[in-house]
Each structure stands twice: as structure tokens, then as C-alpha cells.
Design a protein around this motif. Sequence first.
Motif, PDB file in Angstrom:
ATOM      1  N   GLU A 204      -0.882  17.928  24.014  1.00 41.79           N
ATOM      2  CA  GLU A 204      -1.419  16.721  24.635  1.00 41.79           C
ATOM      3  C   GLU A 204      -0.365  15.621  24.577  1.00 41.79           C
ATOM      4  OE1 GLU A 204      -4.529  16.079  26.073  1.00 41.79           O
ATOM      5  OE2 GLU A 204      -4.709  18.272  26.013  1.00 41.79           O
ATOM      6  N   THR A 205      -0.170  14.929  25.699  1.00 40.92           N
ATOM      7  CA  THR A 205       0.790  13.833  25.749  1.00 40.92           C
ATOM      8  C   THR A 205       0.159  12.661  26.471  1.00 40.92           C
ATOM      9  OG1 THR A 205       3.097  13.292  26.283  1.00 40.92           O
ATOM     10  CG2 THR A 205       1.868  14.512  27.936  1.00 40.92           C
ATOM     11  N   GLY A 206       0.611  11.456  26.115  1.00 40.92           N
ATOM     12  CA  GLY A 206       0.024  10.243  26.670  1.00 40.92           C
ATOM     13  C   GLY A 206      -0.825   9.528  25.640  1.00 40.92           C
ATOM     14  N   HIS A 207      -1.258   8.326  25.986  1.00 42.41           N
ATOM     15  CA  HIS A 207      -2.006   7.492  25.042  1.00 42.41           C
ATOM     16  C   HIS A 207      -3.343   8.126  24.685  1.00 42.41           C
ATOM     17  CE1 HIS A 207      -3.108   3.907  22.907  1.00 42.41           C
ATOM     18  NE2 HIS A 207      -4.165   3.717  23.659  1.00 42.41           N
ATOM     19  N   ALA A 208      -3.647   8.107  23.383  1.00 41.21           N
ATOM     20  CA  ALA A 208      -4.843   8.795  22.896  1.00 41.21           C
ATOM     21  C   ALA A 208      -6.111   7.967  23.022  1.00 41.21           C
ATOM     22  CB  ALA A 208      -4.642   9.211  21.440  1.00 41.21           C
ATOM     23  N   LEU A 218      -0.804   6.608  30.741  1.00 41.88           N
ATOM     24  CA  LEU A 218      -2.092   7.214  31.045  1.00 41.88           C
ATOM     25  C   LEU A 218      -2.014   8.010  32.343  1.00 41.88           C
ATOM     26  CD1 LEU A 218      -4.215   4.048  30.252  1.00 41.88           C
ATOM     27  CD2 LEU A 218      -4.042   6.110  28.827  1.00 41.88           C
ATOM     28  N   PRO A 219      -2.973   8.969  32.519  1.00 42.47           N
ATOM     29  CA  PRO A 219      -3.941   9.442  31.526  1.00 42.47           C
ATOM     30  C   PRO A 219      -3.319  10.474  30.575  1.00 42.47           C
ATOM     31  CG  PRO A 219      -4.289  10.558  33.602  1.00 42.47           C
ATOM     32  CD  PRO A 219      -3.182   9.572  33.849  1.00 42.47           C
ATOM     33  N   ARG A 220      -3.938  10.628  29.423  1.00 36.12           N
ATOM     34  CA  ARG A 220      -3.519  11.670  28.496  1.00 36.12           C
ATOM     35  C   ARG A 220      -3.800  13.025  29.139  1.00 36.12           C
ATOM     36  NH1 ARG A 220      -1.958  11.972  23.250  1.00 36.12           N
ATOM     37  NH2 ARG A 220      -2.635  13.735  21.975  1.00 36.12           N
ATOM     38  N   HIS A 221      -2.863  13.954  28.972  1.00 33.99           N
ATOM     39  CA  HIS A 221      -2.987  15.227  29.678  1.00 33.99           C
ATOM     40  C   HIS A 221      -2.232  16.307  28.915  1.00 33.99           C
ATOM     41  CE1 HIS A 221       0.773  13.371  30.933  1.00 33.99           C
ATOM     42  NE2 HIS A 221       1.215  14.568  31.262  1.00 33.99           N
ATOM     43  N   ALA A 222      -2.491  17.547  29.281  1.00 33.95           N
ATOM     44  CA  ALA A 222      -1.866  18.689  28.626  1.00 33.95           C
ATOM     45  C   ALA A 222      -0.564  19.060  29.333  1.00 33.95           C
ATOM     46  CB  ALA A 222      -2.809  19.886  28.620  1.00 33.95           C
ATOM     47  N   VAL A 223       0.440  19.389  28.532  1.00 30.33           N
ATOM     48  CA  VAL A 223       1.735  19.835  29.042  1.00 30.33           C
ATOM     49  C   VAL A 223       2.101  21.133  28.322  1.00 30.33           C
ATOM     50  CG1 VAL A 223       4.192  19.287  29.265  1.00 30.33           C
ATOM     51  CG2 VAL A 223       2.488  17.483  29.508  1.00 30.33           C
ATOM     52  N   PHE A 224       2.552  22.131  29.079  1.00 31.30           N
ATOM     53  CA  PHE A 224       2.978  23.374  28.451  1.00 31.30           C
ATOM     54  C   PHE A 224       4.453  23.273  28.100  1.00 31.30           C
ATOM     55  CE2 PHE A 224       4.716  27.631  28.241  1.00 31.30           C
ATOM     56  CZ  PHE A 224       3.779  28.298  27.467  1.00 31.30           C
ATOM     57  N   LEU A 225       4.784  23.550  26.838  1.00 31.51           N
ATOM     58  CA  LEU A 225       6.160  23.484  26.364  1.00 31.51           C
ATOM     59  C   LEU A 225       6.612  24.846  25.856  1.00 31.51           C
ATOM     60  CD1 LEU A 225       6.065  20.156  24.309  1.00 31.51           C
ATOM     61  CD2 LEU A 225       6.867  20.483  26.661  1.00 31.51           C
ATOM     62  N   GLN A 226       7.854  25.176  26.139  1.00 35.51           N
ATOM     63  CA  GLN A 226       8.475  26.337  25.513  1.00 35.51           C
ATOM     64  C   GLN A 226       8.892  25.949  24.091  1.00 35.51           C
ATOM     65  OE1 GLN A 226       8.513  29.276  26.719  1.00 35.51           O
ATOM     66  NE2 GLN A 226       8.070  28.925  28.896  1.00 35.51           N
ATOM     67  N   ALA A 227       9.068  26.929  23.242  1.00 32.81           N
ATOM     68  CA  ALA A 227       9.481  26.656  21.866  1.00 32.81           C
ATOM     69  C   ALA A 227      10.843  25.956  21.864  1.00 32.81           C
ATOM     70  CB  ALA A 227       9.553  27.955  21.068  1.00 32.81           C
ATOM     71  N   ALA A 324       8.016  14.976  26.741  1.00 29.91           N
ATOM     72  CA  ALA A 324       6.877  15.681  26.149  1.00 29.91           C
ATOM     73  C   ALA A 324       7.270  16.349  24.838  1.00 29.91           C
ATOM     74  CB  ALA A 324       6.323  16.706  27.131  1.00 29.91           C
ATOM     75  N   GLU A 325       8.488  16.924  24.775  1.00 32.87           N
ATOM     76  CA  GLU A 325       8.980  17.490  23.515  1.00 32.87           C
ATOM     77  C   GLU A 325       9.102  16.399  22.463  1.00 32.87           C
ATOM     78  OE1 GLU A 325      11.829  21.186  25.024  1.00 32.87           O
ATOM     79  OE2 GLU A 325      12.640  19.147  24.877  1.00 32.87           O
ATOM     80  N   GLN A 375      15.560  13.579  28.806  1.00 33.80           N
ATOM     81  CA  GLN A 375      16.027  14.106  30.088  1.00 33.80           C
ATOM     82  C   GLN A 375      14.968  13.998  31.171  1.00 33.80           C
ATOM     83  OE1 GLN A 375      15.704  18.654  30.610  1.00 33.80           O
ATOM     84  NE2 GLN A 375      16.476  18.415  28.520  1.00 33.80           N
ATOM     85  N   SER A 376      13.844  13.333  30.865  1.00 39.82           N
ATOM     86  CA  SER A 376      12.720  13.257  31.806  1.00 39.82           C
ATOM     87  C   SER A 376      12.876  12.074  32.758  1.00 39.82           C
ATOM     88  CB  SER A 376      11.402  13.114  31.049  1.00 39.82           C
ATOM     89  OG  SER A 376      11.158  14.255  30.251  1.00 39.82           O
TER      90      SER A 376
END
Length: 443
Positions: A204-208, A218-227, A324-325, A375-376
Motif C-alpha cells: 500500500e502506498t499513499g496517505h493512510a 491520494l488516493p492510497r492504493h496497492a502497488v506490486f513490487l519486485q523484491a 513505491a520502494e 527514479q519515479s
Amino acid sequence: MPEPHALQALAGRYLRVRARTQRLAEPLSAEDACVQSMPDASPAKWHLAHTTWFFETFVLAAHVPGYEAFDPSFRMLFNSYYQQVGERHPRARRGLLTRPSLQQVQDYRDAVDERMLALLESMVRGTRKGPEACRAIGDLVELGLQHEQQHQELLLTDIKHLLSCHPLWPAYMPDPVPPGGPGDAQDDAVPALHWLPVQRGLHETGHAGQGFAFDNELPRHAVFLQAAEIASRPVSNAEFLAFVRSGGYGQPQWWLAEGWDWREAQQLLHPWYWRSTGAAEAGWQEFSLHGALPLHPARPVAHLSYYEADAYARWAGARLPTEAEWEAAMAPHWPLAEEEGVEGPQESDRVRLHPWPMAQEAGGMQLGQVWEWTQSSYAAYPGFRVAEGAVGEYNGKFMVNQYVLRGGSCLTPPGHARASYRNFFPAAARWQMTGLRLARDAG
């Protein structure tokens, strides 16, 4: 409608934030406050006026019936980028505004403060009708205070750039922790770097949701990250000096093509506020708001462009983290910075206005001394919506050709930054307190 105690707290916060801006301006002469050293910077006098303009324009003029402007010409002179408000004076020509005088700007601040406090007091007493209007006013006042805190940091970085243009590198104010005095770090050793894991999967990333956040969080949302793995501390002066001495500024293999062209055009050989006075490491100095300081090996390197940060990361066999990382790795440690007082943003009149040497005893975690490039690209989160009206111009329209920075700096007002905070600047910007933290793919 906000409770009376909440409105009283807001009024108290208003006074504290506005007073802090005044304290930051106290060391400046009228001449200091009027000069603009480059188009990206603004004179201190303009910062003092514009932060006041925000409250007058968006709160008083909009919510006080029959309000008469302090000076109608200020609506244009101190409008920054709000197209829906009306005309604006060009940003690159703010230093030509010798009038109004600094004293007139101070009178403007006093007059608007008086009207703002009267408005908040009327809300506390309940004489201002309408819960929706009171809630809207409270939200605008909080936004105005957060806006002023942003300008507190900008005021400092802009005056730093101005004073750096002086051949004698004069100090904005004396260092409250002189070399060898109590609190001065004598250990030149750079703390060991540890790699913190970022687990593969959804994060989860973004303000809680607790407390204030800008709309770009905003909005808080899910991001898929590699290890991945991220460094426990920012890159130090000593580490970046090794890049300089190895000829990194002259080796195109480390640089993005656009960054190399930028470096070539300016013939850069080291970070902006560094200068060499000899061959030995002790011969290097860096400019600070306290004047020239020895280049301390254990301080985080600061005032880097995105291009320089990215080039160093490649040279070091690593990369910059995504935002996000960064948030996934740093958010669990964020209370360390502000609640426990370890390497976190502090009151500028209590400690140095410059990164302090990273401490060995910080448990390996160092946070909040320099804004850290990611890098975003600066872009909207999924589901982002621009607010209606002129205040909707605050963030959304700048989501192009900029990169996100995270973490806050030693110049960030206390309590202003948070783990989800998204700062942003173009790739060539380096007059801000900007550094980097390394990342790498896991395995």
C-alpha cells in the motif's frame, strides 16, 4: 462544523507557523530580501508577501463579506501560478519589485494576520453561521499553513543560493553548534551501510488517512513490487567525493544522455556548493547557510540534480529507488525520525541549517536530512482528482517532466513531512537540499 477546541488549536497553529516565517526572515537585510539570484528562486520579500496573499485571496476575500483588500495591486504582484485568480507578475522578474518595500510587506502580513485571527475567533464563538462554510474555511487555513511551511524551506534554499553568489560566501546566520562545541560530531567515520529488504508483492502506498495530506498523496492504493533492497542511509560526502575523484563527472558511461549534455554545457566537475582548496580531502569545502564549512565525510551529500544522483548510483553498481520502494521501506521507520529525534527534521533555530554528520549510534537508520531523489516520474496516482476552483492548481498541473523526491530535509519545518509526502522537481534542479539513497534489485 469543527469543534471550538479544534478551531482554537488551528488559531494557535496559525500564529506559530506565521511567527516562524518571521524568525526565518529576521537575519536578512532589506537588500537581502529583495534580490533574486536566478529565475527559479524568489526574493525573501516575495515569499513573505505570497504566503500572506494565499490567506487573503483564498480565505478572507472568499469568506468574509465585504472584505476590502489591503492593496488591490497585490493580487497580481504576489500571485504565483494561479491562472484562475487572474494576472501574475512574471516569476523571473520578482527581484525587480523594489516596491512595495519590505516594511510595507510586513505591514501587509500584520493586517492579514489580524483579520485571519478575527475570522477564526468568530468561528470559535459560533457567530459565523454554517457548518459547511466553517469546515471549508478550516480546510483552507490548514492548506495555507502547509503552503507557508513549504515556502519556509524555499525561503532558506533561495537565500542560500543568493549568498552563494557572493565571492566571500557570507553566512545567513552563525552556526549554533560551532566546531568542537557541545553536539559537534567529531567522528569522521561514515556509518556502515545496511541493505533493508523490500518484499516482493503488493504494498500500500499513499496517505493512510490520519491528519493532513496534499492531494498528490491520494488516493492510497496497492502497488506490486519486485523484491529489492534499499540502503539504510543516504550517500555521504565521502562516498560522493570518491566518485568525483575517480573522474565520474568526465565519464559519460554513468550518465543519462540528457544529463551528460547538461553536465557538458555547464562544465561541471563536482556538486554545486563544493569547492576545492587543495589536493587533500581536508581541502574541500561546502557552502552552507552558516557560511563555508569543511566537507565533513559523514554528512549526507546534498544539492545534487537528478542527473548527478542517477550517475552516482550507476557508478556505485546500484540504482535509485522507485517512490513505491522508498515508501515501503521507509514508512515503518518514519516515527524514528520525528518521535525519537534520530536524524529527523528539527526546528531551524535549534540546530544547524545544514545536514549534520550521520551518527554511528542511530542503529543504521538515517532519515530526514536530505530530500532523496527517486527514479519515479511525478504523475497522478490511480483515481486522483483535481479539486475544483483555483486551489485545484496547487499540484496536479505540474505532473509532467519532473521526478519525485521523498523523506524531507534538515530545512523542512518540523512535523511537515511524512512518509507519503511527494516532493517534485525537474531533473536539473539542485538548489534544493537534495541527495540520494541507493537501491538495488534483490538476489
